[in-house]
Design an enzyme around this catalytic site. Structure first.
Site, PDB file in Angstrom:
ATOM      1  N   SER A  15    -106.666  -4.866 -13.973  1.00  0.00           N
ATOM      2  CA  SER A  15    -106.779  -4.610 -15.407  1.00  0.00           C
ATOM      3  C   SER A  15    -105.430  -4.466 -16.101  1.00  0.00           C
ATOM      4  CB  SER A  15    -107.612  -3.343 -15.653  1.00  0.00           C
ATOM      5  OG  SER A  15    -107.069  -2.242 -14.949  1.00  0.00           O
ATOM      6  N   HIS A  45    -103.981   2.768 -19.760  1.00  0.00           N
ATOM      7  CA  HIS A  45    -103.603   1.365 -19.633  1.00  0.00           C
ATOM      8  C   HIS A  45    -102.642   0.978 -20.754  1.00  0.00           C
ATOM      9  CE1 HIS A  45    -106.877   1.032 -16.758  1.00  0.00           C
ATOM     10  NE2 HIS A  45    -106.525  -0.223 -16.506  1.00  0.00           N
TER      11      HIS A  45
END
Length: 304
Positions: free
Chosen positions: A55, A280
């Protein structure tokens, strides 16, 4: 043969793992990999580029999402690199949640990532290992324990309860998996320049904390920072041992971790303020990682 790997290769891997254990256990610092850059087509010529990874490469929730199953953005760093280098054949098969296993097996509608490679592939970026180490479970465990003892180090105590650091061991155990991936990349794309991309700075590099904005206990921040540094050090060493180039994304993102103010951070906290998955990179973080990849590529521009 063992798991498709020659015994001699496995023995070599065990020796390398032993060396890794000594290096990582001593918190050694290593210089940038001296792996020579391979020849590459460069700008203005045909370039076949394949992106493999998890990811951090796919860019979940960053607009525009082009693959809902893999949470893949067209503004992730592979897309930015492909645009800058004018790749004529670009395959991005990075997928949220991927581990090294997904290099060989399907993940939902995403096929085995290694299947995207071919003898005509010129450039490969690989960013993998975070899910093998257990980024998601580490975050959830440390957040839960942090709420119980916000000024202590309950997460570090938990992972050391058996008398050794379980996260350090997991990083060490992940090393041969990364090596196997890189060898498979070379086998399927024998003429490609291969870059192994490290992970960006998630927490303050100075060891300070920001509870409750990031709900880890105050004294767990240095421990978690060091765990990520240990992971990146392992990736750097494995890249050097497997004819790949390491891309440092940690250094260029220091000062833009998830504890910083929204205008300054490139990594979103557990409650993001910008479109991105928790813990993230946001769009700016992906652009910073793209620049790190491009800087590494430029070190070899014109060679060969």
């Amino acid at each position: 043969m063992a798991n498709g790997i020659p015994v001699s290769d496995g023995a070599r891997g065990r020796r390398r793992t032993a060396v890794l254990g000594a290096v990582l256990g001593g918190c050694a610092l290593v210089a940038a990999s001296t792996t020579p850059a391979a020849a590459h087509p460069g700008h203005g010529r045909d370039l076949g580029y394949v992106s493999l990874g998890d990811s951090y490469a796919s860019g979940p929730l960053i607009p525009r999402q082009v693959d809902a199953d893999c949470a893949r953005s067209d503004h992730n760093y592979p897309s930015l690199v492909a645009a800058d280098w004018q790749a004529t054949a670009f395959k991005d098969v990075s997928c949220g949640g991927a581990t090294t296993n997904e290099m060989w097996k399907p993940q939902g509608t995403n096929g085995p990532q290694l299947d995207a490679l071919g003898r005509d592939t010129d450039l490969v970026t690989v960013q993998i290992g975070g899910n093998d180490v257990g980024f998601g479970s580490i975050i959830s465990t440390c957040a839960r324990l942090g709420a119980q003892d916000p000024t202590g180090n309950p997460c570090e105590r938990s992972y050391n309860a058996s008398g050794y650091d379980r996260l350090a061991l997991t990083v060490l155990e992940t090393a041969p998996k990364i090596g196997r991936v890189l060898r498979a990349v070379h086998a399927r794309a024998p003429h490609a320049r291969v870059l192994l991309v490290g992970y960006p700075d998630l927490l303050p590099d100075d060891g300070s904390g920001c509870f409750p904005s990031v709900p880890f206990a105050q004294r767990d921040f240095p421990y978690l920072r060091d765990t990520e540094k240990r992971l990146n050090l392992m990736l750097r060493l494995v890249a050097a041992w497997n004819r790949a180039e390491y891309v440092d994304t940690y250094g260029p993102t220091v000062g833009h971790d998830m504890c910083k103010a929204p205008a300054d951070r490139w990594i979103e906290p557990l409650r993001p303020a910008s479109p991105a998955a928790p813990a993230h990179p946001n769009a700016t973080g992906e652009a910073a990682m793209a620049q790190a990849v491009l800087d590494r590529l430029d070190q070899g521009r014109g060679r060969g």
